[in-house]
Design a protein around this motif. Structure first.
Motif, short mmCIF file in Angstrom:
data_model
loop_
_atom_site.label_atom_id
_atom_site.label_comp_id
_atom_site.label_asym_id
_atom_site.label_seq_id
_atom_site.Cartn_x
_atom_site.Cartn_y
_atom_site.Cartn_z
N SER A 178 -0.61 -3.24 4.30
CA SER A 178 -2.26 -3.53 3.81
C SER A 178 -3.10 -2.85 4.50
O SER A 178 -3.53 -1.52 3.83
N PHE A 218 6.31 7.04 6.71
CA PHE A 218 6.37 7.97 5.87
C PHE A 218 7.65 8.51 5.19
O PHE A 218 8.83 7.91 6.14
N SER A 220 0.31 5.49 -0.01
CA SER A 220 -0.66 6.61 0.15
C SER A 220 0.18 7.98 -0.14
O SER A 220 1.50 7.80 0.36
N SER A 237 -5.71 -0.66 7.43
CA SER A 237 -5.56 0.47 8.18
C SER A 237 -5.10 0.44 9.50
O SER A 237 -4.67 1.29 10.12
N TYR A 238 -4.85 -0.98 9.90
CA TYR A 238 -4.39 -1.29 11.33
C TYR A 238 -3.03 -1.38 11.44
O TYR A 238 -2.43 -1.18 12.19
N ASN A 239 -2.29 -1.36 9.88
CA ASN A 239 -1.10 -1.43 10.10
C ASN A 239 -0.25 -0.05 9.97
O ASN A 239 -0.83 0.97 9.62
N GLU A 240 0.75 0.00 10.66
CA GLU A 240 1.59 1.41 10.50
C GLU A 240 1.89 1.85 9.42
O GLU A 240 2.40 1.08 8.44
N GLN A 241 1.53 3.06 8.97
CA GLN A 241 2.24 3.65 7.89
C GLN A 241 3.43 4.25 8.13
O GLN A 241 3.67 4.92 9.05
N SER A 244 0.68 -1.36 0.12
CA SER A 244 -0.04 -0.03 0.10
C SER A 244 0.84 1.32 0.11
O SER A 244 1.80 1.52 0.94
N SER A 304 2.80 0.80 3.71
CA SER A 304 2.24 0.04 4.59
C SER A 304 2.07 -1.36 4.11
O SER A 304 1.86 -1.52 2.89
#
Lengths: 113, 114
Positions: A96, A104, A33, A98-102, A31, A94
């Motif tokens: 996959s 930056f 973003s 939304s619970y995974n840390e993104q 993923s 991340s």
């Protein structure tokens, strides 16, 4: 493990031009973003790509577009640049959901003259 | 639609003093909650996150946050700050199972003074 890399780090363009920014995610992350950060509007979500498909989209005009390649690298493009497009563009990767840390990247500082 | 409010744009504090950075959110669905820190000329780094379970979450660098569902708050705290904690702090939310779209607050600039 290498972090998220963004190129270029700094960019100066003039109004009406178009620009392409690149983001290489952490190995194994699917993923990617994109966010725009400005002093006036703060951090705003542009779009998210997952397995080469756009999964989420923010409220930005069609001049802002993106894509993701099979190796998960992503590019975003801004056409017909406006002065208000001057910003720090941040990419995050991340695994996959939304619970995974993104994680930056350091961002690309775009200045439109 | 979701929104995040960080009431304090700037918080000055002396070194070794405790600090609390406030965050309130609004959402019609259940959310995950995050705190990120941004140092000058850098990207964002995750401090901590609340997904479920215990409402007190501990993160990196001695920070912790408490999720309060009734008050829709997720305040960040540190019992004793250091000069190196000077940075901008962002509270963020995302939908459960909705991909990685983060909605951020406007940020709080923490300035630690000697």
């Amino acid at each position: 493990k290498a972090g998220v890399t963004q190129t270029p780090r700094y960019l100066i363009k003039t109004r009406g031009q178009q620009v392409t920014l690149s983001c290489s995610p952490i190995s194994g992350h699917r993923s990617v973003s994109w966010y725009q950060q400005t002093p006036g509007q703060g951090l705003q979500f542009l779009f998210e790509y997952f397995s080469e498909t756009q999964r989420n989209k923010g409220n930005f005009p069609g001049r802002f577009s993106g894509r993701q390649f099979s190796n998960s690298r992503s590019e975003m493009n801004v056409s017909t640049l406006e002065l208000g497009d001057s910003a720090l563009y941040l990419c995050a990767s991340s695994f996959s959901g939304s619970y995974n840390e993104q994680f930056f990247g350091p961002g690309t500082r775009l200045t439109v003259l | 639609a979701q929104s995040v409010t960080q009431l304090d744009s700037q918080v000055p504090v002396f070194e070794e003093a405790p600090v609390e950075l406030r965050c309130n959110y609004s959402s019609s669905v259940s959310v995950y909650l995050f705190w990120y820190v941004q140092y000058p000329n850098q990207g964002l780094q995750l401090l901590l996150k609340y997904l479920s379970g215990s409402t007190l979450v501990k993160g990196i660098n001695g920070f912790e946050a408490e999720f309060n569902k009734s008050q829709t708050s997720f305040h960040l705290r540190k019992p004793s700050v250091h000069i190196s904690d000077t940075a901008e702090y962002f509270c963020a939310v995302s939908d459960l199972g909705g991909g990685n779209k983060l909605t951020f607050g406007t940020g709080t600039q923490l300035k630690v003074e000697l």
